[in-house]
Scaffold this active site. Structure first.
Site, short mmCIF file in Angstrom:
data_model
loop_
_atom_site.label_atom_id
_atom_site.label_comp_id
_atom_site.label_asym_id
_atom_site.label_seq_id
_atom_site.Cartn_x
_atom_site.Cartn_y
_atom_site.Cartn_z
N MET A 135 0.81 -1.22 0.00
CA MET A 135 0.00 0.00 0.00
C MET A 135 0.85 1.28 0.00
SD MET A 135 -2.82 -1.49 -0.34
CE MET A 135 -4.13 -0.31 -0.09
N ARG A 136 1.99 1.22 -0.63
CA ARG A 136 2.84 2.42 -0.77
C ARG A 136 3.04 2.69 -2.25
NH1 ARG A 136 3.43 4.94 4.18
NH2 ARG A 136 3.37 3.31 5.73
N ASN A 157 1.68 -4.74 -10.46
CA ASN A 157 0.79 -4.45 -9.33
C ASN A 157 -0.57 -5.04 -9.59
OD1 ASN A 157 -0.15 -3.16 -6.92
ND2 ASN A 157 -1.08 -1.56 -8.19
N HIS A 159 -4.55 -4.40 -8.72
CA HIS A 159 -5.41 -3.34 -8.19
C HIS A 159 -6.86 -3.83 -8.13
CE1 HIS A 159 -6.67 0.64 -7.11
NE2 HIS A 159 -7.65 0.52 -7.98
C1 GAR Z 1 -5.95 -6.86 -2.66
O1 GAR Z 1 -7.34 -6.70 -2.83
C2 GAR Z 1 -5.21 -5.97 -3.63
O2 GAR Z 1 -5.86 -5.82 -4.86
C3 GAR Z 1 -5.20 -4.67 -2.88
O3 GAR Z 1 -4.94 -5.03 -1.55
C4 GAR Z 1 -5.48 -6.33 -1.30
C5 GAR Z 1 -4.41 -7.19 -0.69
O4 GAR Z 1 -4.92 -8.42 -0.29
N1 GAR Z 1 -4.19 -3.78 -3.38
C6 GAR Z 1 -4.34 -2.46 -3.44
O5 GAR Z 1 -5.35 -1.90 -3.07
C7 GAR Z 1 -3.15 -1.72 -4.00
N2 GAR Z 1 -3.46 -0.34 -4.18
P1 GAR Z 1 -3.95 -9.57 0.19
O6 GAR Z 1 -2.98 -8.94 1.18
O7 GAR Z 1 -4.87 -10.56 0.84
O8 GAR Z 1 -3.24 -10.13 -1.02
#
Ligand code: GAR
Length: 264
Positions: A135-136, A157, A159
């Site tokens: 998240m960075r 990445n 998203h």
């Molecule tokens: C996932 O939904 C991913 O798409 C999102 O964080 C979650 C991580 O889940 N990523 C973002 O929002 C990036 N901006 P996880 O830790 O269970 O893989």
């Protein structure tokens, strides 16, 4: 044994995408192996998942770095080779001209954290860097040092939305609250903007009247686990190519966009 693509993974949280990647690599469903897991968050549960599988981990605690640099002259702390003007000119994240001080602080502190990330990563040679719930935002300082060949990006990445809709931190939440009838997830290469890089693949799901924010997240995550594996496998097979396209619109203006072509 055939060469396996060496994948480094950065996470911030639970790491279910990381788990999907580890499981698929262990069972040879993808030609890849995870060579490190890094996090900005010492409490990320994904670090435990990595330990369980004997994968090396490291933490660069962004919060602590931000605190420790507060009030100190940043020019003494930025890494060697950091060129603020170059980063400001290349980035697509902040309007540097409207608040230069803010932009300067943002990019200097990020470069300090990113230099620490790069130092840790240097221990583990990798072919592909996968952001799995990291998240960075990564700045040009970091991106340029990973993408040493600009024609072959190697940071991916995932998203939680159908980009270019709903970039940012809460893709599923934004999709649900907007009243969308379809949600989805996107894997893209990382560029200098926030969730703006060339799209590799997307998957979509229907949002029905009885869905809640939680069921939308659940539906999306399940798709993510498959989508990420497909994209990593395409990379491992050398089938991803980023090309520049130029389209002339009806009013004569030109539209340029880098897109991903997938070789069959
Ligand atoms: C996932 O939904 C991913 O798409 C999102 O964080 C979650 C991580 O889940 N990523 C973002 O929002 C990036 N901006 P996880 O830790 O269970 O893989």
């Amino acid at each position: 044994m055939a060469h396996k693509t060496r994948v480094g993974v950065l996470i911030s949280g639970g790491g279910t995408n990381l788990q999907a990647i580890i499981d698929a690599s262990k069972s040879n469903r993808i030609d890849a192996r995870v060579v490190f897991v890094g996090s900005d968050n010492p409490k990320a549960y994904g670090l435990k998942r990595a330990h369980k599988h004997g994968i090396p981990t490291f933490v660069i605690d962004y919060e602590t770095i931000m605190k420790e640099t507060r009030g100190r002259p940043l020019e003494d702390l930025v890494p060697e080779g950091f060129d603020l003007e170059r980063v400001l000119a290349g980035q697509d994240l902040l309007h540097a001209s409207s608040n230069r001080m803010k932009a300067q602080r943002y990019f200097c502190t990020r470069a300090i954290a990113e230099a620490a990330l790069l130092r840790e990563m240097a221990t583990y040679p990798f072919d592909l860097l996968v952001l799995a719930g990291f998240m960075r935002i990564l700045t040009p300082y970091f991106i340029d040092r990973v993408n040493t060949d600009p024609s072959q990006p190697r940071i991916m990445n995932i998203h939680p939305a159908l980009l270019p809709s709903f970039p940012g931190v809460d893709g599923y939440g934004d999709t649900y609250r907007y009243g969308c009838k379809v949600g989805g997830c996107t894997v893209h290469f990382v560029d200098y903007g926030e969730d703006t890089g060339p799209i590799i693949r997307q998957k979509a799901f229907e949002i029905t009247p009885d869905d809640t924010i939680d069921t939308v997240r659940e539906k999306g995550l399940k798709l993510e686990w498959h989508l990420y594996l497909e994209c990593i496998q395409l990379f491992a097979e050398g089938r991803l190519r980023v090309v520049s396209k130029t389209y002339t619109l009806e009013n004569g203006t030109e539209f340029n966009r880098k897109v991903v072509e997938i070789a069959t």
